[in-house]
Design an enzyme around this catalytic site. Structure first.
Site, PDB file in Angstrom:
ATOM      1  N   CYS A  68     -19.349   3.406  46.360  1.00 47.63           N
ATOM      2  CA  CYS A  68     -19.301   3.675  47.799  1.00 47.63           C
ATOM      3  C   CYS A  68     -18.536   4.955  48.067  1.00 47.63           C
ATOM      4  CB  CYS A  68     -18.705   2.505  48.555  1.00 47.63           C
ATOM      5  SG  CYS A  68     -17.092   2.067  47.966  1.00 47.63           S
TER       6      CYS A  68
ATOM      7  N   GLU B 286      -7.425  -2.207  51.669  1.00 49.38           N
ATOM      8  CA  GLU B 286      -7.172  -3.001  50.475  1.00 49.38           C
ATOM      9  C   GLU B 286      -6.146  -2.270  49.605  1.00 49.38           C
ATOM     10  OE1 GLU B 286     -11.619  -3.555  49.262  1.00 49.38           O
ATOM     11  OE2 GLU B 286     -10.562  -5.465  49.060  1.00 49.38           O
TER      12      GLU B 286
ATOM     13  N   ASN C 164     -21.089  -3.160  41.354  1.00 44.24           N
ATOM     14  CA  ASN C 164     -20.864  -1.801  40.844  1.00 44.24           C
ATOM     15  C   ASN C 164     -19.484  -1.592  40.231  1.00 44.24           C
ATOM     16  OD1 ASN C 164     -19.669  -1.887  43.408  1.00 44.24           O
ATOM     17  ND2 ASN C 164     -19.942   0.297  43.719  1.00 44.24           N
TER      18      ASN C 164
ATOM     19  N   GLU D 204     -15.410  -3.851  53.032  1.00 40.71           N
ATOM     20  CA  GLU D 204     -15.526  -2.507  52.457  1.00 40.71           C
ATOM     21  C   GLU D 204     -17.007  -2.244  52.291  1.00 40.71           C
ATOM     22  OE1 GLU D 204     -13.448  -0.160  52.111  1.00 40.71           O
ATOM     23  OE2 GLU D 204     -11.678  -1.351  52.583  1.00 40.71           O
TER      24      GLU D 204
HETATM   25  C1  UN1 Z   1     -13.632   4.183  43.122  1.00 42.61           C
HETATM   26  O1  UN1 Z   1     -13.980   5.149  43.780  1.00 42.61           O
HETATM   27  O2  UN1 Z   1     -13.184   4.312  41.970  1.00 42.61           O
HETATM   28  O3  UN1 Z   1     -17.687  -0.326  45.918  1.00 42.61           O
HETATM   29  C2  UN1 Z   1     -13.669   2.819  43.674  1.00 42.61           C
HETATM   30  C3  UN1 Z   1     -17.186   0.784  45.758  1.00 42.61           C
HETATM   31  C4  UN1 Z   1     -15.779   1.022  46.256  1.00 42.61           C
HETATM   32  C5  UN1 Z   1     -14.813   1.247  45.156  1.00 42.61           C
HETATM   33  C6  UN1 Z   1     -14.751   2.641  44.698  1.00 42.61           C
HETATM   34  N1  UN1 Z   1     -15.368  -0.122  47.041  1.00 42.61           N
HETATM   35  O4  UN1 Z   1     -17.811   1.658  45.204  1.00 42.61           O
END
Ligand code: UN1
Length: 488
Positions: free
Chosen positions: A285, A465, A153, A251
């Site tokens: 996420c 992170e 993503n 994550e």
């Molecule tokens: C964001 O909100 O711009 O996998 C980054 C994901 C998260 C990163 C989001 N680890 O959607």
């Protein structure tokens, strides 16, 4: 049209999978668009990559931090010079809109620059000692070979925010990107390779979770694994890496709430609820998935959300007018439609969307209509579980206490927002919310590279992170006592 076959990058060479097999990457917006063929790797390829990374370890660790920083700077400039082309490929391969695709590529550039700077920051501390003749200090040293497992993503930003700090702090890397987005992984590694990264310091192995992920996770020579992806997979990765004494960082998911109070600027709040929930088809996420609306403005905000979400232009992500692109796969369409059905059966009220979209070429891709539900029961599955698609649920709340209770009732705790003009309310929310990231008057997604990123509870693994936190994961501490010879 000829189709390019891309290879793994191992020990400084582009090489085919040992099996000779390949897999395809196709656009989620149009299955007729083939981006390329990629190495369908297996355990033997992972072994070669880990061997190369192990052999490169000693000399990369001895390379000065300044020299490492210079390579990251150069990679940033190479990627910056290609930001429009790579951003466009990102859009074709992942499906987010062109603005988002180019934006994400620019973010990867920014991350490389940030870690080039971070490499030159202090890497230890000096302490007073009980013994006046002792020089007592700590130094941060690399953990060794790092396995980086990334999702589709954010196919260039997440690899950048794992690989750039790993390299900056002297580790070598074996990189396993998601099978849906191998081209973007190739583009990132090309920039590093062209910037002059020595052979073996970064190694790319494309292929499936079983073929590449498993042998990488279980290889004793891989001292640390950084993983972003789904919760069940992440938990199993952590178990296996911990069992063999490795270091691991996760994550995972989110079920991110945004609370709107009556004193908020409602136009602004609605804009952010829509973008937070729907951009990238909700496949973040950090996406906003729960709108908790104060009872006094709930009807008005619901009306505006219904109109806005029902009117989003959903289609070809390369088209300027498109606001929402496809979701990643056919399986994702079916999973999201299943979640929509189950939300309805739990009593949520469908206000917009709710179906697969076809027509205007969309039948060749994976399109789900941006979907809004009212009356989401916070205790239902829909109220508790991540959908990872363009779906927002509304729950009405009577006051701050109820809003916080519902917001905190899920097992995730990644990101949360409050919309209010009352500083006292904002502070109450900031203090009471179980989330690793809090926004006041802004959408739940977003992650600037210079600050820590990560969640509370099941969203992460109690590590962070990005920002200065990245040094914690990618280094270990050596404490040094130097007893000076007695003074003459
Ligand atoms: C964001 O909100 O711009 O996998 C980054 C994901 C998260 C990163 C989001 N680890 O959607």
């Amino acid at each position: 049209m000829s189709v390019t076959t891309y290879q793994n990058y191992i020990g400084g060479e582009w090489v085919a999978a040992k099996s000779g097999e390949t897999f395809e990457s196709r656009s989620p917006a149009d299955a007729d668009v083939l981006l390329g063929r990629f190495a369908a790797s297996g355990a033997a390829d992972v072994d070669a990559a880990v061997t190369a990374a192990s052999e490169a370890r000693a000399s990369w660790r001895r390379t000065s931090a300044i020299a490492r920083a210079n390579i990251l700077h150069k990679a940033a400039e190479i990627l910056a010079s290609r930001v429009n082309d790579v951003g466009r490929e990102l859009t074709i391969e992942e499906g987010k809109t062109l603005k988002e695709g180019i934006g994400e590529t620019g973010r990867a550039v920014q991350i490389l620059r940030y870690y080039a700077g971070e490499a030159q920051q202090p890497d230890g501390e000096h302490y007073p000692s009980a013994n006046p003749n002792t020089l007592l200090y700590t130094v941060r040293e690399p953990v060794g070979v790092v396995g980086v497992i990334t999702p589709w993503n954010f196919p260039i930003a997440i690899p950048a925010w794992k690989i750039a700090p790993a390299l900056a702090f002297g580790n070598t890397v074996v990189f396993k990107p998601a099978t849906y987005t191998p081209l973007l992984a190739v583009r990132f590694v090309e920039a590093l390779a062209e910037a002059g990264l020595p052979p073996g310091v970064v190694n790319l192995v494309t292929g499936s979770a079983g073929g590449v992920g498993d042998p990488l996770i279980d290889d004793d020579r891989v001292t640390a694994i950084s993983f972003t992806g789904s919760e069940p997979v992440g938990r199993s990765v952590a178990k296996r890496v911990s069992a063999r004494g490795g270091k691991v960082q996760l994550e995972l998911g989110g079920k991110n709430p945004a609370i709107v109070f009556a004193d908020a600027d409602l136009d602004h709040a609605v804009n952010h609820l829509v973008s937070g929930a729907m951009w990238s088809s909700g496949q973040k996420c950090t996406a906003t998935s729960r709108a908790l609306l104060d009872a006094s403005i709930a009807d008005e905000v619901t009306r505006r959300l219904t109109e806005r979400i029902g009117g989003l232009a959903t289609g070809d992500p390369l088209a300027d007018s498109t606001q929402v692109g496809p979701v990643i796969s056919d399986e994702a369409v079916n999973r999201i439609l299943g979640d929509i059905e189950s939300a309805e059966s739990e009593g949520a009220r469908l206000l917009a969307g709710g179906s697969k979209l076809e027509g205007d070429g969309r039948e060749r891709g994976n399109f789900v209509a941006p979907t809004l539900f009212g009356e989401m029961n916070p205790e239902s599955r829909f109220g508790q579980e991540e959908v990872f698609g363009p779906v927002l649920g509304i729950t009405t709340v009577k006051d701050m206490d109820e809003a916080l209770e519902i917001a905190n009732s899920v097992r995730f705790g990644l990101s949360a927002s409050i919309f209010t003009s009352d500083l006292g309310k904002a502070m109450h929310f900031i203090n009471g919310i179980d989330a690793g990231i809090v926004h006041v008057n802004a959408e739940t997604p977003g992650a600037e590279p210079q600050v820590p990123f990560g969640g509370y509870k099941s969203s992460s693994s109690y590590s962070r992170e990005q920002g200065k936190s990245a040094r914690d994961f990618y280094t270990q501490i050596k404490t040094v006592y130097v007893d000076l010879p007695s003074p003459a």
